[in-house]
Enzyme design. Structure first.
Site, mmCIF file in Angstrom:
data_model
loop_
_atom_site.group_PDB
_atom_site.id
_atom_site.type_symbol
_atom_site.label_atom_id
_atom_site.label_comp_id
_atom_site.label_asym_id
_atom_site.label_seq_id
_atom_site.Cartn_x
_atom_site.Cartn_y
_atom_site.Cartn_z
ATOM 1 N N LYS A 111 -10.192 7.826 -0.586
ATOM 2 C CA LYS A 111 -9.334 7.346 -1.677
ATOM 3 C C LYS A 111 -9.524 8.281 -2.860
ATOM 4 C CE LYS A 111 -6.687 3.622 -2.464
ATOM 5 N NZ LYS A 111 -6.059 2.711 -1.498
ATOM 6 N N ASN B 279 5.246 -2.050 -5.403
ATOM 7 C CA ASN B 279 5.610 -1.847 -3.998
ATOM 8 C C ASN B 279 5.167 -3.009 -3.114
ATOM 9 O OD1 ASN B 279 4.519 -0.781 -1.220
ATOM 10 N ND2 ASN B 279 6.295 0.460 -1.746
#
Ligand code: NAD
Length: 431
Positions: A116, A235
């Site tokens: 990440k 999203n």
């Protein structure tokens, strides 16, 4: 073969998401009696990259930005995980989120590890041209630390298909002409017109909805008329809400970075989405709902709560106010360990993040395969494949909870960690 020996459990570095994921990991590791040497390996990240890089702003000034990429583990395959643009991005956040990715890809049965990263930035303060230059310069600075067979970023908070297109273009531009097109799968979540997968935009939210649907089926509950609230209307939150509404459930509260709104009679997902688009991304002022105190958001009367924004949102300070009987974790790490304890004592079910939001990385895997094999997949077959994969993970987790009399998070972590442990035991450690 790895020798077993007793090791002291690693101590968290500071309170926050990293504590949370380490506590979750150590709890599951205790439950499955994880090989102590594998525990040592998985308690720490493989690689941590911090880059300070200069970018010229629209007014001609140069600003320095700090970007992160943390690669936690790649025992099962290339590193995989999103890039986040947010002021809270720092090394500990990237470590925690990278670890969650390792468990998520393992649980989903994908040939990936976990990573990440992101940039510590409030993107709303920059123009589109500046964001493009920031993204391209960060990509260039990352160089071979990412790659289609090594580490494959994807969208996360405040990054999207456009961000991924810039990264792909920049990375591919550094390759020789004949190699360029072979590198398109350096990122997933690209626009459909530029190597992206049909339906990748909705994959995470659709997956959140599917796990709720599977849970409802399992418990003989109809979703029609059920009330739900969503924290984060980006999203993940928008698409989860979109599919729940089609199933007949009623959206009664939404929170985003700007504030909260509620309407007991129901809020139209599409109307709210269209309003926020016309209102600089903010839901505040939506005429068909009332403003609501954001600090009390989780106390809104509902059946299902979908935290789909940031980590550490449900804590010991507000867990006792939660009205929902089901929490579906669209976000990564939205419930901290103390908050979870309170929720469990109150009999509230949690579909854990590494299962609940894994539709996104499954969609990313499909995009990666599509690019790698030079194929173009159709929406129907993609959503069908996604449902099949998620159902398999969901059933594995539920069966584990029943066989071992445990909660879904412990089950999901145990399955994920056991798969990685097996890989290490079979392979051993060089030299
Ligand atoms: P996004 O940028 O599209 O949307 C984020 C939303 O959260 C926005 O509506 C924003 O206003 C809101 N928000 C930000 N700060 C907030 C705060 N303090 N309180 C309430 N709302 C806040 O991001 P996204 O891609 O939807 O990601 C949301 C979460 O889902 C993140 O935790 C991310 O890691 C996780 N996730 C995303 C994906 C993916 O495919 N995008 C996959 C798996 C998990």
């Amino acid at each position: 073969m790895i020798n077993e020996q007793t090791v002291e459990k690693p101590k968290p570095l500071k309170r926050g998401m990293l504590d949370n994921v380490l506590e979750q990991f150590n709890h599951a590791a205790d439950v499955i009696n994880l090989n102590p040497n594998v525990r040592k390996i998985l308690s720490i990240t493989n690689t941590e990259i911090i880059i300070n890089f200069p970018v010229r702003m629209d007014n001609g000034d140069v600003e320095i930005f700090t970007g992160y990429r943390v690669q936690h583990n790649n025992a099962l395959g290339p590193y995989k995980g999103g890039l986040r643009y947010h002021p809270t991005v720092d090394i500990d956040a990237a470590r925690a989120l990278a670890m969650w990715m390792t468990w998520k890809t393992s649980l989903a049965g994908l040939p990936y590890g976990g990573a990440k990263g992101g940039i510590q930035i409030d993107p709303s303060k920059y123009s589109k041209n500046e964001l493009e230059r920031i993204t391209r310069r960060f990509t260039y600075a990352l160089g071979e630390n990412i790659g289609p067979e090594h580490d494959i970023p994807a969208p996360d908070v405040n990054t999207n298909a456009q961000t991924m297109a810039w990264i792909a273009d920049t990375y591919m531009s550094t390759k020789s002409t004949s190699e360029r097109s072979k590198n398109q799968h350096v990122v997933t979540g690209k626009p459909t017109g530029s190597g992206g997968l049909e339906g990748r935009d909705r994959a995470t939210g659709y997956g959140v909805f599917l796990t709720i649907k599977f849970w409802a089926e399992k418990n003989n509950i109809s979703l029609a008329g059920k009330k739900y609230i969503v924290q984060g209307f980006g999203n993940v939150g928008y698409w989860a809400s979109h599919f729940l509404e089609i199933e007949g459930a009623k959206l009664v509260g939404v929170q985003d970075a700007f504030g909260s709104v509620q309407n007991k009679e129901g809020i139209s997902t599409e109307d709210l989405f269209n309003y926020s688009i016309s209102n600089n991304g903010s839901i505040l002022g939506f005429p068909e709902a009332e403003p609501f105190d954001s600090k009390e958001f989780f106390s809104i009367d509902c059946d299902i709560c979908i935290p789909a924004a940031l980590g550490n949102q449900i804590t010991k300070h507000n867990a006792h106010t939660v009205k929902a009987t089901l929490i579906a974790e669209g976000a990564n790490g939205p419930t901290d360990v103390e908050g979870e304890k309170i929720l469990m004592e109150r009999g509230i079910t949690i579909i854990p993040d590494i299962l609940c939001n894994s539709g996104g990385v499954i969609g990313s895997y499909f995009e990666w395969l599509q690019n790698r094999n030079g194929e173009l997949w159709q929406m129907d077959e993609i959503l069908e494949k996604l449902e099949k994969k998620l159902r398999t993970s969901f059933e594995k987790v539920v069966n584990y909870t029943e066989e071992n009399k445990t909660d879904m998070r412990t089950a999901a972590f145990s399955i994920a960690i056991e798969r990685i442990e097996k890989a290490y035991i079979l392979r051993g450690i060089f030299p």
